[in-house]
Design a protein around this motif. Structure first.
Motif, mmCIF file in Angstrom:
data_model
loop_
_atom_site.group_PDB
_atom_site.id
_atom_site.type_symbol
_atom_site.label_atom_id
_atom_site.label_comp_id
_atom_site.label_asym_id
_atom_site.label_seq_id
_atom_site.Cartn_x
_atom_site.Cartn_y
_atom_site.Cartn_z
ATOM 1 N N ILE A 46 1.793 2.206 0.299
ATOM 2 C CA ILE A 46 3.099 2.768 0.663
ATOM 3 C C ILE A 46 4.061 2.709 -0.510
ATOM 4 O O ILE A 46 4.796 3.673 -0.787
ATOM 5 C CB ILE A 46 3.686 2.024 1.884
ATOM 6 N N LYS A 47 4.072 1.597 -1.232
ATOM 7 C CA LYS A 47 4.959 1.474 -2.398
ATOM 8 C C LYS A 47 4.655 2.562 -3.426
ATOM 9 O O LYS A 47 5.568 3.162 -4.013
ATOM 10 C CB LYS A 47 4.805 0.090 -3.034
ATOM 11 N N VAL A 48 3.375 2.804 -3.652
ATOM 12 C CA VAL A 48 2.968 3.820 -4.620
ATOM 13 C C VAL A 48 3.312 5.219 -4.112
ATOM 14 O O VAL A 48 3.831 6.060 -4.848
ATOM 15 C CB VAL A 48 1.459 3.699 -4.915
ATOM 16 N N ALA A 49 3.005 5.490 -2.841
ATOM 17 C CA ALA A 49 3.256 6.813 -2.268
ATOM 18 C C ALA A 49 4.741 7.159 -2.273
ATOM 19 O O ALA A 49 5.117 8.326 -2.464
ATOM 20 C CB ALA A 49 2.704 6.877 -0.844
ATOM 21 N N LEU A 50 5.589 6.171 -2.076
ATOM 22 C CA LEU A 50 7.036 6.410 -2.088
ATOM 23 C C LEU A 50 7.530 6.826 -3.470
ATOM 24 O O LEU A 50 8.609 7.399 -3.594
ATOM 25 C CB LEU A 50 7.783 5.156 -1.621
ATOM 26 N N ARG A 51 6.714 6.564 -4.482
ATOM 27 C CA ARG A 51 7.038 6.994 -5.848
ATOM 28 C C ARG A 51 6.353 8.316 -6.172
ATOM 29 O O ARG A 51 6.289 8.733 -7.327
ATOM 30 C CB ARG A 51 6.600 5.921 -6.842
ATOM 31 N N ALA A 52 5.833 8.992 -5.128
ATOM 32 C CA ALA A 52 5.163 10.282 -5.274
ATOM 33 C C ALA A 52 3.941 10.201 -6.175
ATOM 34 O O ALA A 52 3.610 11.154 -6.892
ATOM 35 C CB ALA A 52 6.141 11.344 -5.785
ATOM 36 N N GLN A 53 3.258 9.060 -6.139
ATOM 37 C CA GLN A 53 2.019 8.883 -6.872
ATOM 38 C C GLN A 53 0.867 8.786 -5.870
ATOM 39 O O GLN A 53 1.056 8.372 -4.738
ATOM 40 C CB GLN A 53 2.098 7.634 -7.758
ATOM 41 N N ASP A 54 -0.332 9.134 -6.300
ATOM 42 C CA ASP A 54 -1.457 9.272 -5.388
ATOM 43 C C ASP A 54 -2.264 7.984 -5.252
ATOM 44 O O ASP A 54 -2.486 7.272 -6.237
ATOM 45 C CB ASP A 54 -2.389 10.390 -5.866
ATOM 46 N N HIS A 95 0.362 11.663 -0.161
ATOM 47 C CA HIS A 95 -0.027 10.885 -1.334
ATOM 48 C C HIS A 95 -1.031 9.767 -1.031
ATOM 49 O O HIS A 95 -1.402 9.019 -1.928
ATOM 50 C CB HIS A 95 1.216 10.291 -2.010
ATOM 51 N N ILE A 96 -1.466 9.629 0.218
ATOM 52 C CA ILE A 96 -2.439 8.586 0.565
ATOM 53 C C ILE A 96 -3.641 9.230 1.252
ATOM 54 O O ILE A 96 -3.492 9.953 2.237
ATOM 55 C CB ILE A 96 -1.823 7.532 1.506
ATOM 56 N N ARG A 97 -4.824 8.954 0.721
ATOM 57 C CA ARG A 97 -6.046 9.431 1.349
ATOM 58 C C ARG A 97 -7.027 8.278 1.479
ATOM 59 O O ARG A 97 -6.915 7.263 0.788
ATOM 60 C CB ARG A 97 -6.673 10.587 0.556
ATOM 61 N N LEU A 156 -1.990 -3.820 15.786
ATOM 62 C CA LEU A 156 -2.628 -2.643 15.206
ATOM 63 C C LEU A 156 -1.882 -2.073 14.008
ATOM 64 O O LEU A 156 -2.472 -1.357 13.191
ATOM 65 C CB LEU A 156 -2.756 -1.545 16.276
ATOM 66 N N THR A 157 -0.615 -2.392 13.898
ATOM 67 C CA THR A 157 0.208 -1.832 12.822
ATOM 68 C C THR A 157 0.077 -2.668 11.555
ATOM 69 O O THR A 157 0.299 -3.880 11.567
ATOM 70 C CB THR A 157 1.684 -1.774 13.254
ATOM 71 N N LEU A 158 -0.304 -2.014 10.468
ATOM 72 C CA LEU A 158 -0.461 -2.719 9.198
ATOM 73 C C LEU A 158 0.899 -3.066 8.612
ATOM 74 O O LEU A 158 1.838 -2.267 8.662
ATOM 75 C CB LEU A 158 -1.240 -1.850 8.211
ATOM 76 N N LYS A 159 0.992 -4.248 8.048
ATOM 77 C CA LYS A 159 2.217 -4.643 7.362
ATOM 78 C C LYS A 159 2.390 -3.820 6.097
ATOM 79 O O LYS A 159 1.412 -3.479 5.426
ATOM 80 C CB LYS A 159 2.172 -6.130 7.006
ATOM 81 N N LYS A 160 3.619 -3.535 5.770
ATOM 82 C CA LYS A 160 3.890 -2.716 4.588
ATOM 83 C C LYS A 160 4.950 -3.350 3.692
ATOM 84 O O LYS A 160 5.512 -2.672 2.817
ATOM 85 C CB LYS A 160 4.338 -1.319 5.015
#
Length: 273
Positions: A128-136, A153-155, A247-251
């Motif tokens: 999530i931290k990476v995706a918020l910076r528009a990185q893949d 940005h997350i697969r 069920l919810t992953l910590k972010k």
């Protein structure tokens, strides 16, 4: 050059590799120490080979192998039956984890081992931290628990079947969107993690409810449900709140390092390969 961070769900990879190496010996009631050592040796070799292929195919700029804590995580404190009955990791494999980490380091792939968190939560936080910076980000795992993270940005990539677990995969398998998966498993349960869900509601019914009402909140607020279903949902509302949390992953886990710390030196990595 845009960043591409590959996060390897290490125990998901290692335990599946180990299972393949152990399979020829299933006919034996007990394994000799020599056999255990051979299985572990083969597991290390094939795990390294797998990571080499991942590096070659994914061409990451950054890479990290993330390991689970050996101590029970916070979910067990909230719900003692979490993952109840799951086969325990063989001791001889557990003892070899540092050897596997050392072998990966020779490929210039560092490992992150948490003191108390599950790898899933660490991976989710970093992704999530990476995706918020528009990185893949590519998460290497067969664990469906990562699917709610899917976005631009997350697969998620299944190494063993060599396929992306994308939105189409989610729709085909679960008949809902990735953003609805937590609600789906809250209703229908998650057998992998021994989360029971609401009695009498299976995946098909849960998917139909979410297709009609969009979310668990929408289902609970619906006024046209059958009385028996409405009563069942109302009776299990406290449990559903717990299931959602599990069920919810910590972010938001403090990671203690920067992306530059896991940048892959491709020249050195290729030399190691």
């Amino acid at each position: 050059m845009p960043a591409h961070i590959v996060l390897i769900d290490a125990m998901n990879l290692i335990r599946r590799v180990y299972a393949v190496q152990e399979r020829p010996f299933h006919y034996m009631d007990t394994l000799s120490e020599t056999t255990k050592q051979q299985i572990v040796h083969n597991t290390i070799i094939h795990t390294v080979q797998a990571v080499r292929k991942i590096l070659n195919n994914q061409q990451p700029t950054h890479v990290l192998a993330v390991f689970d804590s050996q101590s029970p995580c916070w979910r067990y404190k909230l719900y003692p039956d979490y993952k109840k009955g799951r086969k325990k990791m063989p001791e001889h494999l557990e003892r070899s984890l540092t050897d596997i980490q050392d072998a990966l380091l020779e490929l210039h792939v560092d490992s992150l081992v948490s003191d108390e968190d599950e790898a899933d939560d660490l991976i989710a936080t970093l992704a999530i931290k990476v995706a918020l910076r528009a990185q893949d980000v590519t998460i290497i795992s067969t664990d469906k628990g990562f699917l709610p993270l899917l976005c631009e940005h997350i697969r998620v990539f299944d190494y063993f079947n060599q396929r992306l677990l994308d939105e189409q995969y989610v729709q085909d398998k679960f008949q809902v969107k990735s953003t609805q998966l937590i609600d789906l498993w809250t209703l229908s349960g998650d057998a992998t993690n021994k989360i029971p869900g609401v009695p009498g509601i299976g995946q098909i019914t849960a998917a139909q409810l979410l297709q009609q009402y969009q979310s668990l909140k929408g289902v609970l607020g619906a006024t046209d449900l059958k009385q028996s279903l409405a009563s069942k949902l109302q009776d299990h509302n406290p449990q559903m709140q717990l299931y959602q949390e599990l069920l919810t992953l910590k972010k938001d886990i403090p990671l203690g390092f920067n992306l530059k710390d896991i940048r892959l030196n491709k020249q050195l990595s290729q030399q190691a390969v």
